[in-house]
Enzyme design. Structure first.
Site, short mmCIF file in Angstrom:
data_model
loop_
_atom_site.label_atom_id
_atom_site.label_comp_id
_atom_site.label_asym_id
_atom_site.label_seq_id
_atom_site.Cartn_x
_atom_site.Cartn_y
_atom_site.Cartn_z
N TRP A 236 -7.67 -2.24 6.81
CA TRP A 236 -6.79 -2.40 7.98
C TRP A 236 -7.63 -2.06 9.20
O TRP A 236 -8.46 -1.15 9.13
CB TRP A 236 -5.61 -1.41 7.87
CG TRP A 236 -4.44 -1.71 8.76
CD1 TRP A 236 -4.27 -1.29 10.04
CD2 TRP A 236 -3.28 -2.46 8.43
NE1 TRP A 236 -3.07 -1.75 10.53
CE2 TRP A 236 -2.43 -2.47 9.57
CE3 TRP A 236 -2.85 -3.15 7.28
CZ2 TRP A 236 -1.20 -3.13 9.59
CZ3 TRP A 236 -1.63 -3.79 7.32
CH2 TRP A 236 -0.81 -3.79 8.45
N ASP B 211 -7.25 -4.09 19.02
CA ASP B 211 -6.27 -4.08 20.11
C ASP B 211 -4.89 -3.65 19.61
O ASP B 211 -4.72 -3.28 18.44
CB ASP B 211 -6.24 -5.44 20.81
CG ASP B 211 -5.74 -6.57 19.90
OD1 ASP B 211 -5.17 -6.30 18.83
OD2 ASP B 211 -5.92 -7.75 20.27
N GLU C 152 -3.76 -5.03 16.52
CA GLU C 152 -4.61 -4.68 15.38
C GLU C 152 -5.57 -5.81 15.03
O GLU C 152 -5.85 -6.07 13.87
CB GLU C 152 -3.74 -4.28 14.18
CG GLU C 152 -2.53 -3.47 14.65
CD GLU C 152 -1.85 -2.63 13.61
OE1 GLU C 152 -2.06 -1.43 13.65
OE2 GLU C 152 -1.14 -3.19 12.77
N GLU D 279 11.23 -8.00 14.50
CA GLU D 279 10.01 -7.96 15.30
C GLU D 279 9.91 -9.21 16.15
O GLU D 279 9.64 -9.16 17.35
CB GLU D 279 8.81 -7.88 14.35
CG GLU D 279 7.46 -8.02 15.01
CD GLU D 279 6.35 -8.10 13.95
OE1 GLU D 279 5.66 -7.10 13.76
OE2 GLU D 279 6.19 -9.15 13.30
#
Ligand code: BGC
Length: 372
Positions: A112, A164, A167, A319
């Site tokens: 990640w 950022d 991600e 979202e």
């Protein structure tokens, strides 16, 4: 559904998904977001402060401090490595503090882009807002060592490329990330009198760096070396305050965001977005409404708030919505790969609450109510 119902539902939902540790789960039902992010969490805590749920915000900031303190050794090692110019040998995630944690403060294993500095600036900004809105000044002394560690870490690392707020793009430097760091450093200036001169200088240097390198064509850019806009550039003004809402640089940035990324009331992240087909993010629409209120365009802000209300699903606010996709051919692929899009997203609810508060839609009876 009326705005008022969604206001109450949002508060309830956020409190319901704040864990005993103080962390907020980003999205309880979406496998990949069952963690706590400094970024999502701070805006959620800020929304809680705005609706009078100061205890919830207090617990979140205490959680942030405990997590950062638990990783102090890692942070100090990173600071030394950066100062010695030796941070090339380890990958970002091994050397630097992560951006998301399990609710009990552990790093999440796996691949990640976790080296993200914006959350570290953002939590300091949010902490100062917590004090301003709740009067809880005692929290500063209580969390002092985590505050100072975060400031040391940001002072050492701010110039490094890092992922950022979406991600992505870990090899670049992003104006919005720098604005978050600027805001965090500035917010702590009054509370760290021994370091006030150092912090004031650091904030001024970061701001100047953004003005010198983070603009092109008279407006802000997504990242150094990428002249596109990104809707998160709105954050440069609200809440990070790197420039005023009326600053011509900001006005031109917003005009470009409207031209490229706004469809109806829905705001896309950036033109090349393909995540879940590149839908419209409710939290960014709320942000545009927040900006609108600053520049006296409450009419559109109200329309945006109504639009968000219309997007509520049985489980809450998602979202993103799919009314207008930038990369429709990618949508099915993402569903296959990662499941249905995140809903409810606590950050969407938080931003709706902030916008509703900006519009004066949250009454004092709600702010004073001790909801379970
Ligand atoms: C977003 C991040 C967010 C995370 C958790 C990611 O997809 O890009 O901004 O912090 O989800 O909500």
């Amino acid at each position: 559904m009326a705005a008022n119902t969604l206001i109450l539902e949002s508060i309830r939902l956020i409190l319901q998904h704040q864990t005993a540790s103080g962390a907020y789960l980003a999205s309880p039902a979406f496998l990949h977001y069952q963690y706590a992010w400094l970024r999502d969490g701070t805006f959620t805590a800020y929304a809680m402060n705005r609706v009078g749920q100061h205890d919830s915000a207090h617990q979140f900031y205490a959680w942030c401090a405990s997590v950062i303190t638990a990783h102090e050794q890692k942070a100090r090692t990173a600071i030394r490595a950066v100062q010695a110019g030796e941070c090339g040998s380890k990958s970002g995630n091994e050397l630097f503090l992560h951006t998301r944690y399990t609710v009990d403060g552990k790093e999440v294993a796996g691949d990640w882009g976790s080296f993200q500095l914006d959350g570290y600036g953002t939590w300091l900004w949010g902490l100062a807002e917590h004090v301003r809105l709740s009067g809880d000044e005692a929290i500063i002394d209580k969390l002092a060592s985590a505050i100072d560690l975060t400031l040391d870490y940001l002072a050492a690392c701010w110039r490094l490329p890092n992922f950022d707020c979406w991600e992505e793009w870990g090899e670049r430097i992003h104006p919005v990330t720098l604005a978050a760091i600027y805001a965090g450093v500035k917010a702590m200036e009054p509370y760290r009198p021994m370091r006030a001169a150092e912090l004031s200088q650091l904030a001024a240097t970061i701001r100047q760096f953004v003005l010198d390198h983070g603009t092109a064509d008279g407006r802000f850019v997504k990242s150094l070396g990428n002249r596109a806009v990104d809707a998160s550039l709105l954050w440069l003004t609200v809440p990070y305050g790197l420039v005023d809402a009326a600053d011509p640089l900001m006005a031109r940035t917003v005009a470009e965001i409207e031209r490229e990324l706004l469809w109806g009331c829905g705001v896309h992240r950036y033109a090349a977005d393909t995540y879940y087909g590149g839908g419209q993010w409710l939290l960014l629409s709320a942000w545009l409404g927040w900006y609108d209120v600053q520049v006296g365009n409450s009419q559109r802000a109200k329309e945006i708030a109504d639009w968000i209300v219309s997007k509520q699903e049985a489980a809450g606010l998602p979202e993103q919505v799919q009314d207008h996709l930038l990369a429709p051919e990618q949508y099915a692929d993402w569903i296959k790969r990662a499941g249905q899009p995140a809903v409810p997203l606590l950050w969407s609810h938080a931003m709706f609450l902030i916008l509703a508060d900006e519009l004066g839609l949250i009454g004092s009876e709600t702010k004073n109510a001790a909801l379970p």
